[in-house]
Design an enzyme around this catalytic site. Structure first.
Site, PDB file in Angstrom:
ATOM      1  N   GLY A  17       0.084   6.238   1.538  1.00  0.00           N
ATOM      2  CA  GLY A  17       1.219   5.696   0.785  1.00  0.00           C
ATOM      3  C   GLY A  17       2.576   6.223   1.241  1.00  0.00           C
ATOM      4  N   ASP A  52       1.341 -11.284   7.059  1.00  0.00           N
ATOM      5  CA  ASP A  52       1.917 -10.519   5.956  1.00  0.00           C
ATOM      6  C   ASP A  52       3.295  -9.975   6.322  1.00  0.00           C
ATOM      7  OD1 ASP A  52       0.029  -9.044   7.686  1.00  0.00           O
ATOM      8  OD2 ASP A  52       0.828  -7.280   6.649  1.00  0.00           O
ATOM      9  N   ASP A 104       9.875  -5.779   8.146  1.00  0.00           N
ATOM     10  CA  ASP A 104       8.934  -4.764   8.621  1.00  0.00           C
ATOM     11  C   ASP A 104       9.107  -4.423  10.102  1.00  0.00           C
ATOM     12  OD1 ASP A 104       7.972  -4.245   6.175  1.00  0.00           O
ATOM     13  OD2 ASP A 104       6.028  -5.224   6.419  1.00  0.00           O
ATOM     14  N   GLY A 162       0.803  -1.221   0.000  1.00  0.00           N
ATOM     15  CA  GLY A 162       0.000   0.000   0.000  1.00  0.00           C
ATOM     16  C   GLY A 162       0.833   1.268   0.000  1.00  0.00           C
ATOM     17  N   ARG A 163       2.117   1.102   0.291  1.00  0.00           N
ATOM     18  CA  ARG A 163       2.990   2.277   0.231  1.00  0.00           C
ATOM     19  C   ARG A 163       4.407   1.849  -0.123  1.00  0.00           C
ATOM     20  NH1 ARG A 163       4.646   3.814   6.329  1.00  0.00           N
ATOM     21  NH2 ARG A 163       4.365   1.773   7.268  1.00  0.00           N
TER      22      ARG A 163
HETATM   23  P1  AMP Z   1       2.308  -3.150   8.161  1.00  0.00           P
HETATM   24  O1  AMP Z   1       1.503  -3.563   9.365  1.00  0.00           O
HETATM   25  O2  AMP Z   1       3.090  -1.885   8.335  1.00  0.00           O
HETATM   26  O3  AMP Z   1       3.171  -4.265   7.683  1.00  0.00           O
HETATM   27  O4  AMP Z   1       1.267  -2.798   7.008  1.00  0.00           O
HETATM   28  C1  AMP Z   1       0.118  -3.529   6.770  1.00  0.00           C
HETATM   29  C2  AMP Z   1      -0.552  -3.090   5.494  1.00  0.00           C
HETATM   30  O5  AMP Z   1      -0.929  -1.713   5.559  1.00  0.00           O
HETATM   31  C3  AMP Z   1       0.286  -3.238   4.252  1.00  0.00           C
HETATM   32  O6  AMP Z   1      -0.570  -3.637   3.208  1.00  0.00           O
HETATM   33  C4  AMP Z   1       0.808  -1.839   4.015  1.00  0.00           C
HETATM   34  O7  AMP Z   1       1.127  -1.605   2.673  1.00  0.00           O
HETATM   35  C5  AMP Z   1      -0.376  -0.996   4.464  1.00  0.00           C
HETATM   36  N1  AMP Z   1       0.023   0.357   4.895  1.00  0.00           N
HETATM   37  C6  AMP Z   1       0.661   0.700   6.039  1.00  0.00           C
HETATM   38  N2  AMP Z   1       0.842   2.039   6.095  1.00  0.00           N
HETATM   39  C7  AMP Z   1       0.289   2.557   4.974  1.00  0.00           C
HETATM   40  C8  AMP Z   1       0.141   3.886   4.448  1.00  0.00           C
HETATM   41  N3  AMP Z   1       0.609   4.967   5.092  1.00  0.00           N
HETATM   42  N4  AMP Z   1      -0.486   4.029   3.274  1.00  0.00           N
HETATM   43  C9  AMP Z   1      -0.956   2.961   2.596  1.00  0.00           C
HETATM   44  N5  AMP Z   1      -0.867   1.695   3.032  1.00  0.00           N
HETATM   45  C10 AMP Z   1      -0.238   1.488   4.204  1.00  0.00           C
HETATM   46 MG    MG Z   2       4.070  -5.221   6.523  1.00  0.00          MG
END
Ligand code: AMP
Ligand code: MG
Length: 486
Positions: A121, A247, A257, A87-88
């Site tokens: 993003g 994930d 991550d 998502g980013r």
């Molecule tokens: P994470 O828990 O950081 O591994 O992220 C989980 C999901 O949320 C993943 O699909 C990321 O791409 C999405 N994500 C986290 N932060 C953002 C953001 N600021 N904008 C868009 N997608 C995000």
């Molecule tokens: Mg992640």
């Protein structure tokens, strides 16, 4: 003719159509390096002159790149999301290093994608530098991990509770295949695509299995073994990942991550730092079990491949493998603890010796990292440095007698000492130092960050006396809480 920045060989884009969306990074006003990992640039055989902040922020796609956002699903805190994805983030492409190893060049914070789900993003300077520091520290500690290639400030504010400086992390990993990548296709019942993905993962991470008649089962087992070994390293270092969603669990066995992660000062199985982990699902001592839970989700995703004709048989085979994970973890944990205690030989009582030390040090709130460093003294008859870390050493004295008796069984105490030095870091990214470094960085002063990075990337060096980087948090520091770094 100028040399291309990267000699890409983009196998993911080539082989896994349907698992990604071709995408470009956002333009940003003023990309500038906060950090460039020149050692890694060199190790990967990249041309330092071609590493520009425009390229490593995603503002400019390098020649030969086919940037893409990867699709994946995942269980987050136990709940299933059929579509997460980058998502980013973007996979810029893959390169082969001078030894022929394949690496993803990946960006985090490069702008919205079709997977952004309402997110912006973007990423912030603090969390980007935090991930840079943690990944490099873990790598230096010998823990498989993604690594930071660069942190690039974008010159653009990102809106959170208030506007904050934006940044992009360029990172490198042996792949970005996750448990959640498999869940994505399994949840849709797209078995052909799932097989394509599994074959790709096997070719990339377990090429020895390509010709195996039960390659999908063996692949599951290989992932279980890698995760068992990885999580044993985390736990024995006192590292809490903080957000072990499926994930965020790799197929390669690399840590990925770094968000709300932290190292404990005091060993405590229920230690957790993340503001959103209310139940302690991802607490220090829960990580092995959660690892097993996540791997069971991978196993479920692979059932149609393990035995396409007989689901009961597939379940039985996969269950056997998942049941083996705990033994694999236990063996990895005991191996790590033996090393930390300087035990080169193996004896039956070693596990309880290790467990009883943990209980003793937890009871007396003794610094985990420093106690193991001090214990090396026992190999040459000095128990006092370790003893001095206890306010009330009664229980420790009892334990130390057992430990001394156990060391008497070791054939070579010099070898024991060497083993301990190589297993017990002096420097870890302590929470108060990380906070200090990131807070200075937010005002544009990167010198505390650089000082800390220097220590944690040389974690086994001998500490200078009273080196503040090797000291626990001052008593006023209080309970450290990490906020899901976004
Ligand atoms: P994470 O828990 O950081 O591994 O992220 C989980 C999901 O949320 C993943 O699909 C990321 O791409 C999405 N994500 C986290 N932060 C953002 C953001 N600021 N904008 C868009 N997608 C995000
Ligand atoms: Mg992640």
């Amino acid at each position: 003719m100028t040399k291309a920045a990267f000699a890409f060989d983009n196998s993911y884009a080539r082989d896994l159509d349907g698992l990604y969306v071709p995408w470009q990074g956002d333009q940003v006003p003023a990309p500038q390096f906060l950090k460039l990992n020149t050692g890694l640039v060199e190790a990967l055989g990249l041309d330092p002159a071609a590493m520009t902040p425009e390229i490593l922020s995603g503002a400019k796609a390098p020649e030969g790149a086919s940037p893409l956002a990867m699709a994946y699903a995942g269980h987050q805190f136990g709940g299933f999301s059929p579509q997460l994805g980058d998502g980013r983030a973007l996979l810029v492409g893959e390169i082969l290093d001078p030894q022929g190893a394949r690496w993803d060049i990946h960006l985090k914070g490069s702008g919205k994608t079709p997977f952004s789900r309402g997110g912006d993003g973007k990423a912030l300077v603090g969390p980007v530098l935090c991930e840079y520091l943690m990944g490099e520290a873990m790598h230096a500690l010998g823990v498989p991990t993604t690594r930071a290639l660069a942190a690039v400030g974008t010159g653009q504010d990102v809106m959170r509770e208030r506007p904050e400086a934006g940044a992009v992390l360029a990172r490198v990993a042996s792949s970005h295949l996750r448990v959640g990548t498999f869940q994505f296709f399994a949840a849709r019942g797209e078995v052909d695509r799932l097989r394509q993905l599994a074959d790709y993962a096997i070719a990339r991470h377990d090429p020895d299995l390509i010709a195996s008649p039960d390659k999908y089962l063996r692949f599951l087992e290989a992932v279980c073994d890698r995760q068992a070994a990885l999580i044993a390293q985390w736990v024995t270092l006192g590292f809490v990942h903080g957000v072990m969603n499926t994930d965020n669990m790799t197929i390669s066995g690399e840590t990925i991550d770094y968000g709300p992660c932290a190292f404990v000062d005091i060993y405590d199985p229920v230690a957790k730092f993340s503001s959103i982990d209310k139940q302690g699902r991802y607490a220090l001592g829960n990580q092995p079990a959660i690892g097993g839970w996540n791997l069971a989700r991978l196993a479920e995703s692979l059932l149609d491949l393990i035995n396409p004709d007989d689901s009961d048989d597939a379940i039985r085979q996969a269950t056997d493998v998942i049941n083996g994970y705990q033994a694999s973890y236990d063996a990895a944990w005991l191996g790590r603890m033996r090393a930390k205690l300087g035990l080169v030989t193996a004896q039956d009582g070693d596990q309880s010796l290790a467990e009883d030390l943990l209980t003793t040090m937890q009871g007396e709130q003794v610094d985990y990292t420093n106690l193991f460093v001090a214990l090396a003294g026992v190999t040459h008859g000095d128990t006092s440095s370790a003893r001095a870390l206890f306010v009330n050493p009664t229980a420790f004295d009892v334990w130390a007698d057992r430990y001394n008796a156990r060391l008497d069984q070791e054939p070579d105490l010099a070898a024991s000492r060497d083993r301990m030095r190589a297993a017990n870091p002096v420097y870890i990214p302590r929470n108060h130092l990380v906070e200090e470094a990131l807070s200075a960085a937010s005002t544009g002063d990167l010198s505390p960050f650089d000082g800390l990075l220097e220590r944690v990337t040389n974690p086994y060096s001998v500490a200078q006396s009273a080196d503040r980087y090797a000291q626990p948090a001052p008593s006023g520091f209080g309970n450290y809480v990490t906020y899901c770094g976004t």
